[in-house]
Scaffold this motif. Sequence first.
Motif, PDB file in Angstrom:
ATOM      1  N   ARG A 266     -27.794 -11.285   1.831  1.00 33.00           N
ATOM      2  CA  ARG A 266     -29.002 -12.007   2.275  1.00 33.00           C
ATOM      3  C   ARG A 266     -28.932 -13.173   1.383  1.00 33.00           C
ATOM      4  O   ARG A 266     -29.877 -14.135   1.806  1.00 33.00           O
ATOM      5  CB  ARG A 266     -30.169 -10.969   1.920  1.00 33.00           C
ATOM      6  CG  ARG A 266     -30.322 -10.033   3.102  1.00 33.00           C
ATOM      7  CD  ARG A 266     -31.138  -8.857   2.689  1.00 33.00           C
ATOM      8  NE  ARG A 266     -31.314  -7.633   3.458  1.00 33.00           N
ATOM      9  CZ  ARG A 266     -32.037  -6.601   3.325  1.00 33.00           C
ATOM     10  NH1 ARG A 266     -33.046  -6.510   2.200  1.00 33.00           N
ATOM     11  NH2 ARG A 266     -31.811  -5.715   4.182  1.00 33.00           N
ATOM     12  N   GLU A 269     -27.482 -16.099   2.994  1.00 33.23           N
ATOM     13  CA  GLU A 269     -28.386 -16.289   4.491  1.00 33.23           C
ATOM     14  C   GLU A 269     -29.286 -17.331   3.889  1.00 33.23           C
ATOM     15  O   GLU A 269     -29.609 -18.419   4.600  1.00 33.23           O
ATOM     16  CB  GLU A 269     -28.725 -15.001   5.036  1.00 33.23           C
ATOM     17  CG  GLU A 269     -29.707 -15.456   6.437  1.00 33.23           C
ATOM     18  CD  GLU A 269     -29.909 -14.311   6.996  1.00 33.23           C
ATOM     19  OE1 GLU A 269     -30.091 -14.162   8.250  1.00 33.23           O
ATOM     20  OE2 GLU A 269     -30.168 -13.177   6.143  1.00 33.23           O
ATOM     21  N   ARG A 270     -29.875 -16.807   2.895  1.00 31.16           N
ATOM     22  CA  ARG A 270     -31.218 -17.533   2.246  1.00 31.16           C
ATOM     23  C   ARG A 270     -30.713 -19.002   1.854  1.00 31.16           C
ATOM     24  O   ARG A 270     -31.244 -19.834   2.097  1.00 31.16           O
ATOM     25  CB  ARG A 270     -31.732 -16.891   1.334  1.00 31.16           C
ATOM     26  CG  ARG A 270     -32.817 -17.638   0.503  1.00 31.16           C
ATOM     27  CD  ARG A 270     -33.692 -16.695  -0.465  1.00 31.16           C
ATOM     28  NE  ARG A 270     -32.796 -16.028  -1.599  1.00 31.16           N
ATOM     29  CZ  ARG A 270     -32.215 -16.652  -2.456  1.00 31.16           C
ATOM     30  NH1 ARG A 270     -32.560 -17.952  -2.934  1.00 31.16           N
ATOM     31  NH2 ARG A 270     -31.676 -16.054  -3.356  1.00 31.16           N
ATOM     32  N   GLY A 272     -28.428 -20.816   3.156  1.00 22.48           N
ATOM     33  CA  GLY A 272     -27.936 -21.572   4.193  1.00 22.48           C
ATOM     34  C   GLY A 272     -29.097 -22.182   4.817  1.00 22.48           C
ATOM     35  O   GLY A 272     -29.487 -23.188   5.287  1.00 22.48           O
ATOM     36  N   LYS A 273     -30.176 -21.308   4.969  1.00 17.03           N
ATOM     37  CA  LYS A 273     -31.582 -21.448   5.631  1.00 17.03           C
ATOM     38  C   LYS A 273     -32.353 -22.461   4.963  1.00 17.03           C
ATOM     39  O   LYS A 273     -33.061 -23.306   5.138  1.00 17.03           O
ATOM     40  CB  LYS A 273     -32.325 -20.199   5.953  1.00 17.03           C
ATOM     41  CG  LYS A 273     -31.719 -19.479   6.953  1.00 17.03           C
ATOM     42  CD  LYS A 273     -32.767 -18.314   7.012  1.00 17.03           C
ATOM     43  CE  LYS A 273     -32.191 -17.296   8.561  1.00 17.03           C
ATOM     44  NZ  LYS A 273     -32.890 -16.025   8.433  1.00 17.03           N
ATOM     45  N   GLN A 274     -31.884 -22.661   3.553  1.00 17.00           N
ATOM     46  CA  GLN A 274     -32.593 -23.605   2.559  1.00 17.00           C
ATOM     47  C   GLN A 274     -31.914 -24.812   2.784  1.00 17.00           C
ATOM     48  O   GLN A 274     -32.709 -25.626   1.877  1.00 17.00           O
ATOM     49  CB  GLN A 274     -32.779 -22.870   1.019  1.00 17.00           C
ATOM     50  CG  GLN A 274     -33.646 -21.780   1.088  1.00 17.00           C
ATOM     51  CD  GLN A 274     -33.664 -21.224  -0.555  1.00 17.00           C
ATOM     52  OE1 GLN A 274     -32.847 -21.485  -1.233  1.00 17.00           O
ATOM     53  NE2 GLN A 274     -34.719 -20.342  -0.575  1.00 17.00           N
ATOM     54  N   GLU A 307     -23.321 -19.512  10.207  1.00 10.27           N
ATOM     55  CA  GLU A 307     -24.370 -19.224  11.118  1.00 10.27           C
ATOM     56  C   GLU A 307     -25.756 -19.741  10.795  1.00 10.27           C
ATOM     57  O   GLU A 307     -26.550 -20.117  11.597  1.00 10.27           O
ATOM     58  CB  GLU A 307     -24.542 -17.832  11.482  1.00 10.27           C
ATOM     59  CG  GLU A 307     -23.329 -17.078  12.262  1.00 10.27           C
ATOM     60  CD  GLU A 307     -23.416 -15.481  12.469  1.00 10.27           C
ATOM     61  OE1 GLU A 307     -24.358 -15.167  11.627  1.00 10.27           O
ATOM     62  OE2 GLU A 307     -22.519 -14.961  13.122  1.00 10.27           O
ATOM     63  N   VAL A 308     -25.904 -19.926   9.569  1.00  9.50           N
ATOM     64  CA  VAL A 308     -27.281 -20.767   9.212  1.00  9.50           C
ATOM     65  C   VAL A 308     -27.175 -21.863   8.761  1.00  9.50           C
ATOM     66  O   VAL A 308     -28.044 -22.437   8.113  1.00  9.50           O
ATOM     67  CB  VAL A 308     -27.830 -19.716   8.219  1.00  9.50           C
ATOM     68  CG1 VAL A 308     -28.365 -18.391   8.673  1.00  9.50           C
ATOM     69  CG2 VAL A 308     -27.002 -19.392   6.880  1.00  9.50           C
ATOM     70  N   GLY A 309     -26.069 -22.829   9.123  1.00 14.29           N
ATOM     71  CA  GLY A 309     -26.137 -23.964   8.793  1.00 14.29           C
ATOM     72  C   GLY A 309     -24.966 -24.572   7.760  1.00 14.29           C
ATOM     73  O   GLY A 309     -25.022 -25.705   7.474  1.00 14.29           O
TER      74      GLY A 309
END
Length: 344
Positions: A266, A269-270, A272-274, A307-309
């Motif tokens: 997680r 993932e966080r 990448g999303k940031q 996957e999240v950039g």
Amino acid sequence: MSKGVLLVNLGSPDSTDPKDVKRYLGEFLMDERVIDVPYWARTLLVKGIVLNTRPKKSAEAYQKIWWEEGSPLIVLSERLQAKIDEQTSVPISLAMRYGTPSIKQGMQELHDQGVDEVLLFPLYPQFAMATTETILVLAEKLRKEFFPEMSFTTVPPFYNHSDYIRTLGNSIAESLKDKEYEHILFSYHGVPERHIRKSDVTNSHCKIDGSCCQSASTAHQFCYRHQCYETTRLVAEYLELKQNTFSVSFQSRLGFDPWLKPYTDRTIERFGKQGMKKLAIVTPAFVSDCLETLEEIAMEGEEIFHEVGGEKFTVVPCLNDREDWVKVLSRWIDEWAHQKPVEA
């Protein structure tokens, strides 16, 4: 008295065949210090559910990382043993807590060489019920039953030993030299929160509240969470990392009970999303690369990040059989063999 050393690592299935993986998982997950619930509940969970669903999936994961010579963890441990053996003055045997070679086999090998004073060396920097403690308990049980003439000296957790911190720090610096990264994530093997409380010798200090690990206490001697954060702090200090350029997470949770947070998947993932594009990750709970580092982190972790950039995902190898690490372990062993205390 004749001295010898027993290096003990986690272990691995004998092959990627689901039957071998099932046998390995059965031994591992039925350990009461890995899944610490009553025997009937552990049996129901492991033999009734996990071993009927997980071996095939785990076998596929092992197939992704398996080497021509065999299991990476076993091969790397054998290389480490061979190199230490060349640099030390006492016999060096290797054992695995689960699978082969077993701890009993390792003790027998030393016994056959006339060894009766053994340096028991769990290859884990930090103490945990499911790693260090289970090794010590089983080894003592086997000693009493089969090798009563043997005596043990146990290497304590070396999470804050200056030699270890320097070697780990240098390995990170070398791996990341000329690499672009915005952040270093120190990812440790996860354990249930209740393991931390069970290991609290004060029965009151460990609250897992964000502050207890920084407050001085005798509980830290057996606190996995504190030792993980302390390893990170010392390495960051050694590498002169700036605040907010590194953090800690925990991987590989199982079941529905609360495990140590934040979770590695997680967290990746966080990030990448940031908008983070370049992440480096190091796994200091292990000294040898294994399924968790090679598949869960280096493959699954990278996939999540992309996957999240995320763009660049750099994994720092474990210490494995690095020459400077071999020299450190060899010196510790010879200092013990010649009755010189190993100082932190």
